[in-house]
Write an enzyme that holds these catalytic residues in place. Structure first.
Site, PDB file in Angstrom:
ATOM      1  N   ARG A  16       0.864  -1.204   0.000  1.00 35.30           N
ATOM      2  CA  ARG A  16       0.000   0.000   0.000  1.00 35.30           C
ATOM      3  C   ARG A  16       0.895   1.247   0.000  1.00 35.30           C
ATOM      4  O   ARG A  16       2.119   1.154  -0.050  1.00 35.30           O
ATOM      5  CB  ARG A  16      -0.886  -0.015   1.254  1.00 35.30           C
ATOM      6  CG  ARG A  16      -0.084   0.187   2.520  1.00 35.30           C
ATOM      7  CD  ARG A  16      -0.927   0.198   3.779  1.00 35.30           C
ATOM      8  NE  ARG A  16      -0.100   0.595   4.915  1.00 35.30           N
ATOM      9  CZ  ARG A  16      -0.410   0.398   6.181  1.00 35.30           C
ATOM     10  NH1 ARG A  16      -1.537  -0.218   6.498  1.00 35.30           N
ATOM     11  NH2 ARG A  16       0.392   0.826   7.151  1.00 35.30           N
ATOM     12  N   ASP A  37       5.977  -7.621   1.392  1.00 35.19           N
ATOM     13  CA  ASP A  37       5.336  -6.920   2.519  1.00 35.19           C
ATOM     14  C   ASP A  37       4.915  -7.931   3.573  1.00 35.19           C
ATOM     15  O   ASP A  37       4.907  -9.142   3.314  1.00 35.19           O
ATOM     16  CB  ASP A  37       4.108  -6.120   2.014  1.00 35.19           C
ATOM     17  CG  ASP A  37       3.813  -4.882   2.863  1.00 35.19           C
ATOM     18  OD1 ASP A  37       3.496  -5.038   4.058  1.00 35.19           O
ATOM     19  OD2 ASP A  37       3.889  -3.759   2.339  1.00 35.19           O
ATOM     20  N   VAL A  64      11.024  -7.395   6.512  1.00 34.65           N
ATOM     21  CA  VAL A  64      12.342  -6.825   6.194  1.00 34.65           C
ATOM     22  C   VAL A  64      13.342  -6.928   7.343  1.00 34.65           C
ATOM     23  O   VAL A  64      14.537  -6.733   7.144  1.00 34.65           O
ATOM     24  CB  VAL A  64      12.247  -5.336   5.746  1.00 34.65           C
ATOM     25  CG1 VAL A  64      11.512  -5.204   4.433  1.00 34.65           C
ATOM     26  CG2 VAL A  64      11.662  -4.442   6.827  1.00 34.65           C
ATOM     27  N   TYR A 160      12.292   8.549  15.069  1.00 35.08           N
ATOM     28  CA  TYR A 160      12.052   8.315  13.638  1.00 35.08           C
ATOM     29  C   TYR A 160      13.102   9.079  12.821  1.00 35.08           C
ATOM     30  O   TYR A 160      13.685   8.548  11.876  1.00 35.08           O
ATOM     31  CB  TYR A 160      10.631   8.773  13.297  1.00 35.08           C
ATOM     32  CG  TYR A 160      10.250   8.675  11.839  1.00 35.08           C
ATOM     33  CD1 TYR A 160       9.904   7.458  11.270  1.00 35.08           C
ATOM     34  CD2 TYR A 160      10.214   9.809  11.030  1.00 35.08           C
ATOM     35  CE1 TYR A 160       9.537   7.365   9.935  1.00 35.08           C
ATOM     36  CE2 TYR A 160       9.849   9.734   9.695  1.00 35.08           C
ATOM     37  CZ  TYR A 160       9.506   8.514   9.149  1.00 35.08           C
ATOM     38  OH  TYR A 160       9.146   8.428   7.822  1.00 35.08           O
ATOM     39  N   THR A 197      -0.865   9.071   3.374  1.00 36.82           N
ATOM     40  CA  THR A 197      -0.981   7.606   3.349  1.00 36.82           C
ATOM     41  C   THR A 197      -1.405   7.166   4.751  1.00 36.82           C
ATOM     42  O   THR A 197      -1.629   7.998   5.626  1.00 36.82           O
ATOM     43  CB  THR A 197       0.386   6.966   3.039  1.00 36.82           C
ATOM     44  OG1 THR A 197       1.294   7.366   4.079  1.00 36.82           O
ATOM     45  CG2 THR A 197       0.941   7.397   1.701  1.00 36.82           C
TER      46      THR A 197
END
Ligand SMILES: NC(=O)c1ccc[n+]([C@@H]2O[C@H](COP(=O)([O-])OP(=O)(O)OC[C@H]3O[C@@H](n4cnc5c(N)ncnc54)[C@H](O)[C@@H]3O)[C@@H](O)[C@H]2O)c1
Length: 267
Positions: A16, A37, A64, A160, A197
């Site tokens: 997505r 994913d 991942v 982050y 998103t």
């Protein structure tokens, strides 16, 4: 211009969002795409949409953070399409908590996906990119998803930001390392502003919480005013930049960062 005819691209986190939009755009300009994913249902759906539109796509389950998962995903990709020309390290998660508020477990999770995931992806793809790079006029390409948060500090997202700053310099360093070793692999990063998103929605939620409200509409508007262009980004804005970096039109670019942020970092 910006065509990917005959190229095979592996995209992490492409069920997505930015990755999904990029998989669709890449397929529409001639690439065969492999979507990896943890969101199996959504990923299969995205691959199906690409095939319905006439493109070629494969979905593979990929976490991942796990080396063995990357090895299995790459095997499946190579088995299906026979080579690899482009890697998009896109999978990422957001945290949005302050240094004092985030738990150490949250920090480790952020590092595992946003940093270890990029290192493992690069290592897993490397032998295949080296091989295809030697055979193509302008070499193979890696594109890493950094952020504006990997260029300037963010008062609300220090952890982050730390991971995305790492991606920014890993990009430059691997570009230099691969150049020194004679590998024909270009490595560039892309730095989006706030993109609408699922992750974009999470940032509005976190910012509202930090202000002690649940009013995500107010934080969305506040976020919009940070972008001089007058709107938030959409996934396609970033997909177009990624396709450029992955294509031979960016043949003289390596170790660079493409900023696609509606002017966010211009001020
Ligand atoms: N949305 C923004 O405002 C924004 C801004 C700057 C940078 N970015 C970066 O862009 C990238 C894509 O973000 P997005 O906005 O599309 O978010 P998103 O949450 O819609 O997409 C992220 C994707 O990564 C996948 N993912 C998460 N953990 C994974 C794992 N362990 N293994 C495999 N896949 C995993 C998710 O399932 C999801 O499909 C991220 O790296 C993000 O940090 C986003």
């Amino acid at each position: 211009m910006n065509r990917l005819d005959g190229k095979v691209a592996f995209l992490s986190g492409a069920a997505r969002g930015i990755g999904g939009a990029t998989a669709k755009l890449m397929a529409s300009v001639g690439a065969k795409v492999v979507i990896g994913d943890v969101l199996d249902e959504r990923g299969r759906q995205t691959a199906k949409e690409i095939e319905t539109a006439g493109g070629q796509a494969l979905y593979v389950s990929l976490d991942v953070t796990q080396e063995a998962s990357w090895a299995a995903a790459m095997d499946a990709a190579l088995k299906k399409f026979g080579k690899l020309d482009v890697l998009l390290n896109n999978a990422g998660i957001f945290n949005g908590k302050g240094v004092e508020e985030a738990s150490i477990e949250e920090w480790h999770k952020l590092v595992a996906v946003n940093l270890t995931g990029v290192v493992l992806g690069t290592r897993a793809a490397l032998p295949h990119l080296k091989a295809s790079g030697q055979k193509s006029e302008h070499g193979a390409a890696i594109v890493n998803l950094a952020s504006v948060a990997g260029l300037v500090g963010s008062q609300l997202d220090p952890l982050y930001s730390l991971t995305k700053g790492g991606v920014t310099l890993f990009t430059k360093s691997t570009a230099l390392e691969f150049g020194r070793k004679g590998y024909r692999i270009r490595v560039n990063s892309i730095h989006p502003g706030v993109i609408d998103t699922d992750m974009g929605q999470q940032t509005f939620g976190r910012r509202a919480k930090a202000r002690g409200t649940n009013d995500t509409e107010a934080t969305r508007k506040a976020s919009m005013t940070m972008h001089p262009i007058g709107r938030l980004g959409v996934a396609d804005d970033i997909a177009k930049g990624i396709v450029f970096l992955a294509s031979d039109d960016a043949a003289f670019m390596t170790g660079s960062g493409l900023v696609v942020d509606g002017g966010y970092t211009a001020q």
